[in-house]
Design a protein around this motif. Structure first.
Motif, PDB file in Angstrom:
ATOM      1  N   LEU A 181     -21.185   5.042  -1.620  1.00 40.23           N
ATOM      2  CA  LEU A 181     -21.863   6.166  -2.252  1.00 40.23           C
ATOM      3  C   LEU A 181     -20.884   7.035  -3.038  1.00 40.23           C
ATOM      4  CD1 LEU A 181     -24.446   7.805  -2.716  1.00 40.23           C
ATOM      5  CD2 LEU A 181     -24.012   8.955  -0.521  1.00 40.23           C
ATOM      6  N   SER A 182     -20.091   7.849  -2.343  1.00 42.56           N
ATOM      7  CA  SER A 182     -19.189   8.783  -3.034  1.00 42.56           C
ATOM      8  C   SER A 182     -17.906   9.044  -2.259  1.00 42.56           C
ATOM      9  CB  SER A 182     -19.909  10.120  -3.261  1.00 42.56           C
ATOM     10  OG  SER A 182     -20.353  10.666  -2.020  1.00 42.56           O
TER      11      SER A 182
ATOM     12  N   SER B  36     -30.318   4.021  -3.409  1.00 47.78           N
ATOM     13  CA  SER B  36     -31.752   4.304  -3.479  1.00 47.78           C
ATOM     14  C   SER B  36     -32.321   3.980  -4.863  1.00 47.78           C
ATOM     15  CB  SER B  36     -32.040   5.766  -3.134  1.00 47.78           C
ATOM     16  OG  SER B  36     -31.540   6.637  -4.138  1.00 47.78           O
ATOM     17  N   ALA B  37     -31.442   3.776  -5.844  1.00 45.57           N
ATOM     18  CA  ALA B  37     -31.859   3.406  -7.201  1.00 45.57           C
ATOM     19  C   ALA B  37     -31.792   1.890  -7.356  1.00 45.57           C
ATOM     20  CB  ALA B  37     -30.956   4.077  -8.231  1.00 45.57           C
TER      21      ALA B  37
ATOM     22  N   TYR C  63     -36.285   8.823   1.259  1.00 42.13           N
ATOM     23  CA  TYR C  63     -34.913   8.455   0.929  1.00 42.13           C
ATOM     24  C   TYR C  63     -34.336   7.486   1.965  1.00 42.13           C
ATOM     25  CZ  TYR C  63     -30.018   8.838  -0.420  1.00 42.13           C
ATOM     26  OH  TYR C  63     -28.728   8.546  -0.823  1.00 42.13           O
ATOM     27  N   THR C  64     -34.617   7.734   3.247  1.00 43.55           N
ATOM     28  CA  THR C  64     -34.130   6.846   4.305  1.00 43.55           C
ATOM     29  C   THR C  64     -34.640   5.429   4.096  1.00 43.55           C
ATOM     30  OG1 THR C  64     -34.117   8.715   5.844  1.00 43.55           O
ATOM     31  CG2 THR C  64     -33.962   6.518   6.804  1.00 43.55           C
ATOM     32  N   PHE C  65     -35.904   5.295   3.753  1.00 45.42           N
ATOM     33  CA  PHE C  65     -36.468   3.961   3.519  1.00 45.42           C
ATOM     34  C   PHE C  65     -35.896   3.327   2.255  1.00 45.42           C
ATOM     35  CE2 PHE C  65     -39.198   4.769   6.985  1.00 45.42           C
ATOM     36  CZ  PHE C  65     -39.771   3.558   7.354  1.00 45.42           C
ATOM     37  N   LYS C  66     -35.677   4.122   1.213  1.00 44.53           N
ATOM     38  CA  LYS C  66     -35.117   3.572  -0.020  1.00 44.53           C
ATOM     39  C   LYS C  66     -33.711   3.027   0.195  1.00 44.53           C
ATOM     40  CE  LYS C  66     -37.677   6.296  -3.450  1.00 44.53           C
ATOM     41  NZ  LYS C  66     -37.584   7.355  -4.481  1.00 44.53           N
ATOM     42  N   VAL C  67     -32.882   3.770   0.929  1.00 43.72           N
ATOM     43  CA  VAL C  67     -31.492   3.364   1.127  1.00 43.72           C
ATOM     44  C   VAL C  67     -31.385   2.211   2.126  1.00 43.72           C
ATOM     45  CG1 VAL C  67     -29.236   4.090   2.016  1.00 43.72           C
ATOM     46  CG2 VAL C  67     -30.537   5.593   0.492  1.00 43.72           C
ATOM     47  N   ASN C  68     -32.124   2.284   3.220  1.00 38.90           N
ATOM     48  CA  ASN C  68     -31.910   1.346   4.313  1.00 38.90           C
ATOM     49  C   ASN C  68     -32.621   0.010   4.132  1.00 38.90           C
ATOM     50  OD1 ASN C  68     -30.646   3.621   5.227  1.00 38.90           O
ATOM     51  ND2 ASN C  68     -31.704   3.714   7.191  1.00 38.90           N
TER      52      ASN C  68
ATOM     53  N   PHE D 219     -34.015  -5.039  -0.152  1.00 44.47           N
ATOM     54  CA  PHE D 219     -34.930  -5.820  -0.976  1.00 44.47           C
ATOM     55  C   PHE D 219     -34.361  -6.011  -2.382  1.00 44.47           C
ATOM     56  CE2 PHE D 219     -38.298  -5.506  -4.241  1.00 44.47           C
ATOM     57  CZ  PHE D 219     -38.918  -6.733  -4.046  1.00 44.47           C
ATOM     58  N   HIS D 220     -33.932  -4.905  -3.012  1.00 51.00           N
ATOM     59  CA  HIS D 220     -33.426  -4.996  -4.382  1.00 51.00           C
ATOM     60  C   HIS D 220     -32.107  -5.771  -4.452  1.00 51.00           C
ATOM     61  CE1 HIS D 220     -36.587  -2.485  -5.884  1.00 51.00           C
ATOM     62  NE2 HIS D 220     -36.279  -1.505  -5.046  1.00 51.00           N
TER      63      HIS D 220
END
Length: 279
Positions: A68-69, A96-97, A141-146, A151-152
């Motif tokens: 991340l950073s 998350s993107a 956000y938790t679902f997008k990152v984890n 998936f992506h």
């Protein structure tokens, strides 16, 4: 032995932890089990991801470290990979993107020319004592990152993989025995285990193996960055082994699942939990 009470801001920095986690910097010895492979590891800057990056490099793999950073931690990991004589590539950004997930593999192909191993390991969590404390934004956000990122990442990786490639997801003991204070995180970890099991069946005809690892309480920057001090102090003490695990204690499992020695291991889920069962 418990850790001293401590806290950090999210996402946490490994070098500021007391004690600093053991990622195998001094102990891991390779034996050529991943010679010539190229691996992508998300969350590879610290904790479990750093331990896996060190082990993979010492086993002969080039490594892309997505993070991340936490630039200081990531650069430390890259130096350890390069000290093992392997190529290290750093890519920072927010998983998350979906576009960033795709960019990771564009970079990997440009730098390595191939992708043999994907370790989807990066995760986000926060501790809450009530449902009311969990905002919609945090849940999403938790679902997008984890799980969304997994998936992506898989969608981007598979077209570039050949038979013998390996995908490994980092699940958790929380997927089977969820902590009520980590509800969003625990739900995503169950999804990771389930998704990996589905992928093992979907991708078998392509010769791509998919497995997951279920860590128990492991001493990583995520802990002081997302838990109250009193929980940090007692973290891991309720396991049968009576302590938190160190990232280095997971690395051999990730090495096995990435190696050609595990050529018939797919759809498996391996617990590294200090004795807590997964069922």
């Amino acid at each position: 032995m418990n850790q001293p009470a401590q806290q950090q801001d999210v996402p946490g920095v490994q070098s500021r932890m007391t004690p600093v986690p053991d990622c195998g910097e001094e102990s891991y010895r390779g034996s050529g089990r991943l010679e010539g492979k190229a691996a992508v590891i998300t969350g590879g800057d610290s904790g479990i991801g750093r331990a896996v990056a060190i082990a993979y490099a010492r086993e002969g793999a080039d490594v892309l470290i997505a993070y991340l950073s936490e630039h200081e931690d990531a650069q430390d990991t890259a130096r350890l990979v390069e000290a093992a004589g392997r190529k290290a590539v750093l890519v920072s950004g927010d998983l998350s993107a979906s576009s960033h997930c795709r960019e990771i593999f564009d970079t990997a192909m440009r730098e390595f020319g191939k992708i043999d191993v994907l370790v989807s390991n990066a995760a986000y969590q926060m501790s809450h004592d009530s449902l009311e404390e969990i905002s919609e934004d945090e849940w999403d956000y938790t679902f997008k990152v984890n799980i969304g990122a997994m998936f992506h990442l898989v969608k981007a990786a598979v077209p570039r993989m050949v038979p013998g490639a390996s995908i490994i997801g980092s699940s958790s003991v929380n997927s089977d025995n969820p902590s009520p204070t980590l509800a969003p995180y625990a739900a995503t970890k169950a999804a990771i285990a389930n998704f990996a099991a589905s992928l093992a069946q979907l991708l078998g005809e392509k010769g791509i193996r998919v497995n997951s690892v279920a860590p128990g309480p492991i001493w990583t920057p995520l802990i002081p960055a997302t838990m109250p001090e009193e929980k940090v102090e007692s973290f891991g003490s309720d396991t049968p082994l009576g302590r938190a695990g160190q990232p280095a204690e997971l690395a051999p499992v990730y090495v096995l699942l990435a190696s050609d020695e595990a050529s018939y291991v797919s759809g498996a889920r391996i617990a590294v939990t200090g004795g807590r069962p997964i069922l």
